[in-house]
Each structure stands twice: as C-alpha cells, then as structure tokens.
Design an enzyme around this catalytic site. Structure first.
Site, mmCIF file in Angstrom:
data_model
loop_
_atom_site.group_PDB
_atom_site.id
_atom_site.type_symbol
_atom_site.label_atom_id
_atom_site.label_comp_id
_atom_site.label_asym_id
_atom_site.label_seq_id
_atom_site.Cartn_x
_atom_site.Cartn_y
_atom_site.Cartn_z
ATOM 1 N N ARG A 52 -4.190 -3.068 6.993
ATOM 2 C CA ARG A 52 -5.184 -1.932 7.096
ATOM 3 C C ARG A 52 -4.005 -0.706 7.182
ATOM 4 N NH1 ARG A 52 -2.073 -0.006 10.692
ATOM 5 N NH2 ARG A 52 -3.593 1.622 10.916
ATOM 6 N N GLY A 53 -4.599 0.614 7.238
ATOM 7 C CA GLY A 53 -3.860 1.639 6.842
ATOM 8 C C GLY A 53 -3.954 2.011 5.403
ATOM 9 N N ALA A 54 -3.888 3.331 5.094
ATOM 10 C CA ALA A 54 -4.060 3.811 3.817
ATOM 11 C C ALA A 54 -3.272 3.265 2.519
ATOM 12 C CB ALA A 54 -4.398 5.205 3.431
ATOM 13 N N ARG A 95 -13.029 -1.555 1.219
ATOM 14 C CA ARG A 95 -13.214 -0.501 2.302
ATOM 15 C C ARG A 95 -13.254 0.789 1.384
ATOM 16 N NH1 ARG A 95 -9.051 -0.398 7.231
ATOM 17 N NH2 ARG A 95 -11.049 0.665 7.981
ATOM 18 N N GLN A 200 -5.599 0.378 17.426
ATOM 19 C CA GLN A 200 -4.507 0.605 16.509
ATOM 20 C C GLN A 200 -3.306 1.177 17.000
ATOM 21 O OE1 GLN A 200 -7.694 1.409 15.596
ATOM 22 N NE2 GLN A 200 -8.051 0.709 13.377
ATOM 23 N N ASP A 241 -6.403 9.132 5.619
ATOM 24 C CA ASP A 241 -7.017 8.175 4.645
ATOM 25 C C ASP A 241 -7.454 8.990 3.412
ATOM 26 O OD1 ASP A 241 -7.647 6.902 7.554
ATOM 27 O OD2 ASP A 241 -7.482 5.419 5.979
ATOM 28 N N ASN A 251 -9.610 10.876 8.670
ATOM 29 C CA ASN A 251 -8.578 9.966 9.039
ATOM 30 C C ASN A 251 -9.325 9.333 10.298
ATOM 31 O OD1 ASN A 251 -6.080 8.764 9.422
ATOM 32 N ND2 ASN A 251 -5.584 9.956 11.515
ATOM 33 N N LYS A 252 -8.753 8.395 11.026
ATOM 34 C CA LYS A 252 -9.359 7.626 12.032
ATOM 35 C C LYS A 252 -10.265 8.201 12.904
ATOM 36 C CE LYS A 252 -9.122 3.926 12.421
ATOM 37 N NZ LYS A 252 -10.508 3.242 11.707
HETATM 38 O O1 MRU Z 1 -9.014 1.427 9.875
HETATM 39 P P1 MRU Z 1 -7.554 1.734 9.609
HETATM 40 O O2 MRU Z 1 -6.727 1.166 10.806
HETATM 41 O O3 MRU Z 1 -7.043 1.280 8.278
HETATM 42 O O4 MRU Z 1 -7.375 3.262 9.756
HETATM 43 C C1 MRU Z 1 -5.851 3.679 9.723
HETATM 44 C C2 MRU Z 1 -5.639 5.087 9.672
HETATM 45 O O5 MRU Z 1 -6.924 5.938 9.961
HETATM 46 C C3 MRU Z 1 -4.533 5.819 9.489
HETATM 47 O O6 MRU Z 1 -4.337 6.824 10.355
HETATM 48 C C4 MRU Z 1 -4.687 6.038 8.053
HETATM 49 O O7 MRU Z 1 -4.750 5.121 7.010
HETATM 50 C C5 MRU Z 1 -2.876 6.629 7.493
HETATM 51 S S1 MRU Z 1 -1.844 5.356 7.452
HETATM 52 C C6 MRU Z 1 -0.317 5.917 6.862
#
Ligand code: MRU
Length: 350
Positions: A52-54, A95, A200, A241, A251-252
C-alpha cells in the site's frame, strides 16, 4: 534491539522473474516476504493492502504488468497488447484514489506499444518496471534533500499514516524528508499518529522509524490537538495519494483534521510527494474516495469493538484544501501558494 545498522527496507522488487513484497498486513508482528508470479495475485495484494502507499502501488502495478507479459501465450504483438490491456484494467480497478497506480500502469503500456514483437515487449516491460522501481528511490532521495531545508535542528515533526520506505520502493516521501534531515546532521524527533482504522501509523511508521533508529513517539489520533496545543510539535509532514493542479491534497483519512488543527496552532503543514502523484486534469469533486469495508471500523484485528449491524462510514482518504498547505515538497523543488502557478512551473522545469 533494533538499531540504525539495519539494512534499508525494500518494499517491492523484481526477483528471479517474480515480484517480491514485504507483507505489510503482518507488520509489526511478523516480517515476511511474499512472492508472486501471476498479475492477479499482485492485484489481490494491492486490494488487500499487502502492499500500500501511492508510489509502492504504482511500481507494484508496473511489476504486475511485467508478470502479465510473461503469463500471456500471445504469439503476436497485437494479441499481447490485448492481454496487457485486460491486465491493466484489472490492476487499475484495485484502488481508485492514488493516481500513481494509473501512472505506473500507463508507463508500462507506453513501452509495450513501442515494442516490435512479443519477445522484445516482454524484455522491455520488465526492464521498464525495474527502472521505475530504481527511479522511485532516487526521486525520494532528491525530495528528501529539498525537504530537509525546511526542518531545523531539534524539530519535532508530526506525520500521519505511513509515507515511508514501506509506502514506496524505499526511503519514503514524508519519512524520506525526515531521513534526509537526520542524514544532514540535524537532530529530529517524530510524532506518529496511530491512523485508525488500519493503523498504518502504529504498525508501519513506528516500525520503520524504530528500524532506522529514529526517535519516534506514537499517539492516538485523538491526541493530535493535545500535542499541538501543548507545543510538542513544530512541523508536520505527510505524503499524498493525489494532488491536483490547484494544490488540493488527497491523503489518508484524518489528514484534513491534522492540517486544520495545524492552522489553528500556526504550525507549518508540509506535503511530500513525487510528480507522479499529481493529477493536473481532475477537479476536486471528480476524485473518487475509496470506501472500505465496515469490519475495519467495527473491530481491531480479530476483536469486535462495536455492536452487530451498526452502520459505518469508512472513507480511506480525505481532501485537504490548499489554504491549509504550507508547501508541497517534490523531487524538482518545493511548490508554495499560489499553487496553480508554482505547480505549473515544477512541471515546466521537468
Ligand atoms: O491506504 P494506504 O495505506 O495505501 O494509504 C497511504 C497513504 O495515504 C499515504 O499517506 C500516501 O499513499 C502517501 S505514501 C508515500
């Protein structure tokens, strides 16, 4: 005991014609790798947050297409492209919010279309996916150098979610800036929010900062206001994201609350993200916010923490408007308000 002599984390990589990932659903209790040779497994891994993470899902998508090129029994370029387009569709629908996934998939499709024959396409898409992975780490280091200028010796920095090595191929965006600040000789402490419902912050950010020997304190999300009001935080840095041309940051979930509270307490709020996280076309109301399953909210792990059949709203992301953002750190420099202008300039210089 974990010390900063630990090897750097490598979240996702190409190994012996398979994709190898750290299984993030198991952290921090178990550190295990999973390996895939089927792009459908990669799609499941993205959907189920194994990765996970963009930026990490962008590169994983690219590796997924590289696997698809090997899985296809196509004998002509046209047939292989049809197979890859289907795989692109399956990987993309996993996603919807982080734009890096589409970016990574599109980069591979572009290379595939340029290929002359099946064998050449297979080789070139695998090479391109590996190149994107290497480039991700370099970009994060460059972002770190620009970002470290914004942080002073003895700063305590709050971060939300995980925008670290585990959200990228390695080094991280927001946590990359923190790593680079420390590597520049400054003393830096981190406050990590727990980041319910998937945690996370506690499972991943706290784990990776401890792994690297960086001073980190964990807070429940509900203590964001308290820590700011009691002068326990000087600055904030988060990842993203998707960022629009206007500077709206997706973002999250919870990032908007952190940014609003930061404004209230006059604390600079920075976002760190590569140019591949920018979506220069969409308007705020066109971005799909992923809604996740209720069980993430009605329990913690296997333990039920809410009554049966309760209605749940569980958005995975929120939008922070540009007036709450002090600066956006990229690998090409730092964008500041007015963002339309400064973001445009970053892309023109690219
Ligand atoms: O749902 P996730 O864990 O994929 O969400 C991740 C985030 O929101 C991060 O802050 C974002 O992807 C930036 S990662 C460098």
């Amino acid at each position: 005991m974990i010390s900063n002599t630990n090897p750097p984390l490598r979240t996702v990589e190409w190994k012996d014609n398979r994709v190898r990932m750290i299984d993030q659903t198991k952290l921090p209790n178990e550190f295990v790798y999973v390996e895939y040779n089927d792009f459908n497994q990669v799609a499941d891994a993205i959907r189920n947050l194994v990765v996970r993470g963009a930026p990490a899902i962008g590169v994983s998508g690219a590796f997924g297409l590289a696997l698809a090129s090997m899985q296809s029994d196509a004998e002509t370029k046209d047939d292989l492209l049809v197979y890859l387009k289907k795989a692109h569709e399956i990987l993309l629908e996993t996603r919807p919010t982080a734009v890096n996934l589409k970016w990574g998939l599109d980069q591979i499709m572009k290379i595939a279309q340029q290929g002359e024959n099946v064998e050449q396409i297979r080789t070139s898409v695998i090479e391109e996916a590996k190149r994107l992975a290497e480039e991700d780490v370099k970009i994060n280091m460059s972002m770190g150098k620009f970002g470290s200028e914004l942080f002073a010796n003895n700063d305590t920095v709050m971060t939300h979610c995980n925008a670290g090595a585990l959200a990228t191929v390695g080094y991280g965006t927001a946590l990359g800036v923190i790593r680079a600040t420390r590597e520049s000789g400054k003393n830096i402490k981190v406050i990590a929010t727990e980041t319910r419902p998937i945690q996370q912050g506690s499972r991943l950010t706290a784990f990776e900062l401890k792994h690297d020997g960086i001073d980190v304190s964990l807070i429940p999300d509900t203590a964001v206001g308290y820590t700011m009001a009691n002068n326990l935080v000087n600055k904030i840095v988060v990842g993203a994201d998707r960022i629009l041309r206007t500077g709206h940051v997706f973002n999250k979930i919870g990032t908007y609350q952190v940014a609003t509270m930061a404004k209230q307490h006059n604390i600079p709020f920075y976002v760190a993200a590569p140019l591949s996280t920018f979506d220069l076309k969409s308007n705020p109301d066109e971005v799909i916010i992923e809604q996740r399953k209720a069980s993430e909210v009605t329990g913690i792990g296997d333990k039920k923490t809410a009554p049966d059949d309760i209605n749940v709203i569980n958005p995975a992301f929120d939008m922070t408007p540009p007036e709450l953002v002090s600066g956006i750190i990229t690998e090409k420099g730092i964008a500041k308000a007015p963002f339309d202008d400064s973001i445009k300039k970053l892309f023109e210089a690219n």
